[in-house]
Design an enzyme around this catalytic site. Sequence first.
Site, PDB file in Angstrom:
ATOM      1  N   GLY A   8       0.605  -1.224  -0.191  1.00  0.00           N
ATOM      2  CA  GLY A   8      -0.096   0.071  -0.028  1.00  0.00           C
ATOM      3  C   GLY A   8       0.844   0.984  -0.420  1.00  0.00           C
ATOM      4  NE  ARG A  10       4.785   8.434   1.690  1.00  0.00           N
ATOM      5  CZ  ARG A  10       5.170   9.127   0.316  1.00  0.00           C
ATOM      6  NH1 ARG A  10       6.054   8.516   0.622  1.00  0.00           N
ATOM      7  NH2 ARG A  10       5.646  10.145   0.324  1.00  0.00           N
ATOM      8  CE  LYS A  13       4.205   0.660  -3.120  1.00  0.00           C
ATOM      9  NZ  LYS A  13       4.298   1.783  -1.655  1.00  0.00           N
ATOM     10  CB  SER A  33       7.195   9.521 -10.896  1.00  0.00           C
ATOM     11  OG  SER A  33       6.229   9.439  -9.922  1.00  0.00           O
ATOM     12  CG  HIS A  47      11.935   8.407  -3.819  1.00  0.00           C
ATOM     13  ND1 HIS A  47      11.628   7.372  -2.848  1.00  0.00           N
ATOM     14  CD2 HIS A  47       9.884   9.006  -3.784  1.00  0.00           C
ATOM     15  CE1 HIS A  47      10.116   7.163  -2.541  1.00  0.00           C
ATOM     16  NE2 HIS A  47       9.585   8.372  -2.554  1.00  0.00           N
ATOM     17  CE  LYS A  48      15.554  13.216  -9.847  1.00  0.00           C
ATOM     18  NZ  LYS A  48      15.970  14.375 -10.757  1.00  0.00           N
ATOM     19  N   GLY A  50      17.528   9.871  -0.937  1.00  0.00           N
ATOM     20  CA  GLY A  50      18.170   8.533  -0.606  1.00  0.00           C
ATOM     21  C   GLY A  50      18.250   7.789  -1.138  1.00  0.00           C
ATOM     22  CD  GLU A  59      13.492  12.234 -14.127  1.00  0.00           C
ATOM     23  OE1 GLU A  59      12.318  13.576 -14.603  1.00  0.00           O
ATOM     24  OE2 GLU A  59      13.787  12.648 -13.254  1.00  0.00           O
TER      25      GLU A  59
END
Length: 181
Positions: A8, A10, A13, A33, A47-48, A50, A59
């Site tokens: 689901g 958050r 995943k 995205s 996200h990038k 991390g 992309e």
Amino acid sequence: MMILVTGGARSGKSRHAEALIGDAPQVLYIATSQILDDEMAARIQHHKDGRPAHWRTAECWRHLDTLITADLAPDDAILLECITTMVTNLLFALGGENDPEQWDYAAMERAIDDEIQILIAACQRCPAKVVLVTNEVGMGIVPENRLARHFRDIAGRVNQRLAAAADEVWLVVSGIGVKIK
């Protein structure tokens, strides 16, 4: 090796998928995205930030077989995130400017299935580990509008096709990955 990670929103995943990549020397992160607003731009940047510095990012949400190729090394890895975003992009690209109430969802699903079959074939030919992230959309309530219902149904069937083809399938719940295949 093709691995599907589902769960689901958050659920953890992404973190689980990244852990499955391990210490691959070369990692290609395929982001499906599209940056449509400031919130999405911030989420993508988070996200990038991390990810390890040596990971490359592409992309792309269509014709993914041009990135997932047999030219990659067996110890390389690809992380594709996320399938449901790709399905959303395909739906709206196929629908064009038409009102979603007038869309031919059966024809759209056939076109999406064609794209998914190409993706599966590319993953199966690729010697690198390919980790696909998707959202589990079928555990909630039945959506009240036609577009949302068709999206849920199409995404659910796409996930079934990917799970059937995958070597491993993981369900992530509350940050805990459970191997289901």
